[in-house]
Design a protein around this motif. Structure first.
Motif, PDB file in Angstrom:
ATOM      1  N   MET A 223     173.524  22.092  -1.030  1.00 61.49           N
ATOM      2  CA  MET A 223     174.590  22.392  -1.982  1.00 61.49           C
ATOM      3  C   MET A 223     174.516  21.451  -3.187  1.00 61.49           C
ATOM      4  N   PHE A 224     174.218  20.192  -2.921  1.00 62.57           N
ATOM      5  CA  PHE A 224     174.109  19.204  -3.993  1.00 62.57           C
ATOM      6  C   PHE A 224     172.688  18.622  -3.995  1.00 62.57           C
ATOM      7  N   PRO A 225     171.770  19.306  -4.670  1.00 64.26           N
ATOM      8  CA  PRO A 225     170.362  18.917  -4.617  1.00 64.26           C
ATOM      9  C   PRO A 225     170.029  17.666  -5.430  1.00 64.26           C
ATOM     10  N   GLU A 226     168.962  17.030  -5.011  1.00 58.81           N
ATOM     11  CA  GLU A 226     168.421  15.900  -5.762  1.00 58.81           C
ATOM     12  C   GLU A 226     167.953  16.422  -7.118  1.00 58.81           C
ATOM     13  N   LYS A 227     167.977  15.584  -8.131  1.00 55.80           N
ATOM     14  CA  LYS A 227     167.625  16.007  -9.486  1.00 55.80           C
ATOM     15  C   LYS A 227     166.202  16.557  -9.569  1.00 55.80           C
ATOM     16  N   ASN A 228     165.247  15.824  -9.017  1.00 57.71           N
ATOM     17  CA  ASN A 228     163.845  16.257  -9.096  1.00 57.71           C
ATOM     18  C   ASN A 228     163.158  16.236  -7.735  1.00 57.71           C
ATOM     19  N   GLY A 229     163.868  16.661  -6.708  1.00 58.08           N
ATOM     20  CA  GLY A 229     163.261  16.633  -5.384  1.00 58.08           C
ATOM     21  C   GLY A 229     163.721  17.773  -4.511  1.00 58.08           C
ATOM     22  N   ILE A 230     163.295  17.728  -3.246  1.00 53.15           N
ATOM     23  CA  ILE A 230     163.646  18.813  -2.322  1.00 53.15           C
ATOM     24  C   ILE A 230     164.834  18.432  -1.439  1.00 53.15           C
ATOM     25  N   GLY A 231     165.243  17.164  -1.499  1.00 54.78           N
ATOM     26  CA  GLY A 231     166.366  16.711  -0.680  1.00 54.78           C
ATOM     27  C   GLY A 231     167.694  16.843  -1.397  1.00 54.78           C
ATOM     28  N   HIS A 232     168.734  16.247  -0.797  1.00 62.06           N
ATOM     29  CA  HIS A 232     170.049  16.267  -1.438  1.00 62.06           C
ATOM     30  C   HIS A 232     170.279  14.966  -2.189  1.00 62.06           C
ATOM     31  N   VAL A 233     171.239  14.984  -3.089  1.00 62.42           N
ATOM     32  CA  VAL A 233     171.565  13.799  -3.870  1.00 62.42           C
ATOM     33  C   VAL A 233     172.023  12.693  -2.914  1.00 62.42           C
ATOM     34  N   SER A 234     171.757  11.449  -3.266  1.00 66.93           N
ATOM     35  CA  SER A 234     172.057  10.339  -2.360  1.00 66.93           C
ATOM     36  C   SER A 234     173.523   9.922  -2.436  1.00 66.93           C
ATOM     37  N   ARG A 235     173.982   9.270  -1.369  1.00 60.39           N
ATOM     38  CA  ARG A 235     175.347   8.746  -1.349  1.00 60.39           C
ATOM     39  C   ARG A 235     175.537   7.693  -2.447  1.00 60.39           C
ATOM     40  N   GLN A 236     174.471   6.909  -2.672  1.00 57.89           N
ATOM     41  CA  GLN A 236     174.540   5.861  -3.682  1.00 57.89           C
ATOM     42  C   GLN A 236     174.787   6.440  -5.082  1.00 57.89           C
ATOM     43  N   THR A 237     174.138   7.576  -5.347  1.00 63.57           N
ATOM     44  CA  THR A 237     174.321   8.232  -6.646  1.00 63.57           C
ATOM     45  C   THR A 237     175.755   8.713  -6.815  1.00 63.57           C
ATOM     46  N   ILE A 238     176.300   9.323  -5.780  1.00 67.48           N
ATOM     47  CA  ILE A 238     177.678   9.812  -5.834  1.00 67.48           C
ATOM     48  C   ILE A 238     178.651   8.649  -5.998  1.00 67.48           C
ATOM     49  N   TYR A 239     178.419   7.579  -5.254  1.00 62.18           N
ATOM     50  CA  TYR A 239     179.296   6.406  -5.361  1.00 62.18           C
ATOM     51  C   TYR A 239     179.271   5.857  -6.786  1.00 62.18           C
ATOM     52  N   LYS A 240     178.080   5.807  -7.381  1.00 64.57           N
ATOM     53  CA  LYS A 240     177.930   5.291  -8.746  1.00 64.57           C
ATOM     54  C   LYS A 240     178.660   6.198  -9.741  1.00 64.57           C
ATOM     55  N   ASP A 241     178.556   7.512  -9.541  1.00 64.07           N
ATOM     56  CA  ASP A 241     179.238   8.463 -10.429  1.00 64.07           C
ATOM     57  C   ASP A 241     180.762   8.289 -10.366  1.00 64.07           C
ATOM     58  N   ILE A 242     181.281   8.104  -9.144  1.00 62.61           N
ATOM     59  CA  ILE A 242     182.724   7.922  -8.969  1.00 62.61           C
ATOM     60  C   ILE A 242     183.172   6.589  -9.571  1.00 62.61           C
ATOM     61  N   LEU A 243     182.326   5.571  -9.403  1.00 64.14           N
ATOM     62  CA  LEU A 243     182.634   4.254  -9.969  1.00 64.14           C
ATOM     63  C   LEU A 243     182.693   4.318 -11.490  1.00 64.14           C
ATOM     64  N   ASN A 244     181.737   5.018 -12.094  1.00 67.98           N
ATOM     65  CA  ASN A 244     181.726   5.169 -13.560  1.00 67.98           C
ATOM     66  C   ASN A 244     182.957   5.918 -14.044  1.00 67.98           C
ATOM     67  N   LEU A 245     183.362   6.929 -13.281  1.00 72.86           N
ATOM     68  CA  LEU A 245     184.580   7.672 -13.624  1.00 72.86           C
ATOM     69  C   LEU A 245     185.795   6.754 -13.563  1.00 72.86           C
ATOM     70  N   SER A 246     185.854   5.928 -12.534  1.00 72.60           N
ATOM     71  CA  SER A 246     186.980   5.000 -12.358  1.00 72.60           C
ATOM     72  C   SER A 246     187.079   4.022 -13.518  1.00 72.60           C
ATOM     73  N   LYS A 247     185.937   3.583 -14.019  1.00 68.09           N
ATOM     74  CA  LYS A 247     185.919   2.614 -15.118  1.00 68.09           C
ATOM     75  C   LYS A 247     186.523   3.191 -16.386  1.00 68.09           C
ATOM     76  N   THR A 248     186.360   4.491 -16.575  1.00 71.51           N
ATOM     77  CA  THR A 248     186.875   5.112 -17.804  1.00 71.51           C
ATOM     78  C   THR A 248     188.404   5.095 -17.859  1.00 71.51           C
ATOM     79  N   ILE A 249     189.052   4.916 -16.718  1.00 70.30           N
ATOM     80  CA  ILE A 249     190.523   4.870 -16.696  1.00 70.30           C
ATOM     81  C   ILE A 249     191.022   3.513 -16.197  1.00 70.30           C
ATOM     82  N   GLY A 250     190.122   2.504 -16.263  1.00 71.26           N
ATOM     83  CA  GLY A 250     190.515   1.141 -15.921  1.00 71.26           C
ATOM     84  C   GLY A 250     190.785   0.901 -14.459  1.00 71.26           C
TER      85      GLY A 250
END
Length: 323
Positions: A223-250
């Motif tokens: 459902m959530f594929p890796e950008k350039n691979g056959i696997g799924h996106v990593s937990r670390q990537t999702i955590y980083k995305d959520i962290l970046n979102l959190s920073k935008t609202i302090g």
């Protein structure tokens, strides 16, 4: 003449290697294991005790020392487990006749109260994720997909209480004809049903449309594929995305992680009247005692519970002043 210290070290290395072979330890596990045994040996040596002759009282003194150093209970229990296995193997290899740790019990595990985010804070995060996605409609497909992926993941996590590892491992086929529920496989290969709210269901449909526009992801089964691979996106990537979102609202200091969203899901349901057994099924806990940790309440919440839920609070005593 061979030094006694050399002999002791040789025995330690031999026993650790035997345990490593039998248990198939990872490199990190073997290093941690060896560290525990070396620490034990060093302490005994300072006490002029040969570890092969150590008695139960010697270990009680050792663990008293660990406590005096303010080591956490889980750390002490791990050291005890390492030493117990070490001495069991020493006994099997006939270096000693009896395991001196047989009667020493593990400390009670610390029950850590899950830290939940408030409903208002969760709402703020979700609304910000929705606004960010709306603003990016004129940006590149890659930026839009990344923003939408973050939003969809957040919506699903808070709607279902899934573990992030459970969500990311789900195949695309599970979502193609999705209704409002989905059967997933959790820890211990135990299956359970999770339910989606209207918001998450809507954004899942939107993600499926955007996902189909990417040729690189078309043949990926997740459902959530890796950008350039056959696997799924990593937990670390999702955590980083959520962290970046959190920073935008302090909110970078709030640690808005996927795991904390799961805790928030459970806490908010319980606060709103969900029963413990239903919550256990939704979270996929094998043992009800794991779910019971959410029943811990602070005095403020107890007062609110009596104020808001007690039946007498709903009764209007018209003549109460006459008593």
């Amino acid at each position: 003449m061979i030094k006694e210290t050399t002999v002791r070290n040789d025995v330690i290395n031999k026993i650790i290697n035997i345990i490593d072979i039998e248990k198939g330890l990872s490199k990190n596990s073997k290093n941690a294991y060896a560290s525990d045994i070396i620490l034990m040996n060093d302490w005994f040596r300072k006490q002029n005790i040969n570890f092969l002759n150590a008695k139960e009282i010697d270990f009680k003194n050792l663990f008293s020392f660990f406590k005096s150093q303010n080591l956490k209970q889980n750390s002490i229990n791990r050291k005890l487990s390492s030493m117990r296995q070490f001495y069991q193997t020493l006994q099997e290899e006939e270096y000693i006749q009896k395991n001196p740790l047989n009667n020493i019990n593990s400390l009670k595990k610390e029950k850590k109260l899950p830290k939940a985010l408030s409903e208002d804070l969760i709402t703020l995060v979700l609304e910000t994720a929705r606004e960010n996605f709306t603003k990016l409609k004129t940006e590149s497909l890659e930026k839009i997909n990344k923003s939408l992926r973050t939003l969809v993941v957040l919506e699903i996590l808070y709607s279902t209480g899934m573990r992030i590892s459970e969500l990311l491992s789900l195949p695309l086929s599970d979502f193609v004809n999705l209704k409002d529920k989905l059967q997933i496989k959790g820890k211990g290969d135990v299956y359970r049903m999770v339910a989606f709210n209207k918001k998450s269901f809507y954004y899942i449909g939107l993600w499926l449309k955007h996902r189909s526009l990417s040729k690189a992801k078309a043949n990926n089964k997740y459902m959530f594929p890796e950008k350039n691979g056959i696997g799924h996106v990593s937990r670390q990537t999702i955590y980083k995305d959520i962290l970046n979102l959190s920073k935008t609202i302090g909110l970078e200091n709030k640690d808005i992680s996927p795991h904390k969203i799961r805790h928030s899901f459970a806490t908010h349901l319980l606060n709103r009247g969900a029963d413990l057994r239903s919550l256990q099924k939704l979270l996929g806990h094998a043992d009800i005692s794991t779910t019971e940790i959410y029943t811990y309440v602070e005095p403020e919440r107890l007062r609110g519970l009596v104020r808001d839920a007690h039946p007498l609070d709903k009764i209007n005593f018209k003549n109460e002043e006459s008593y």
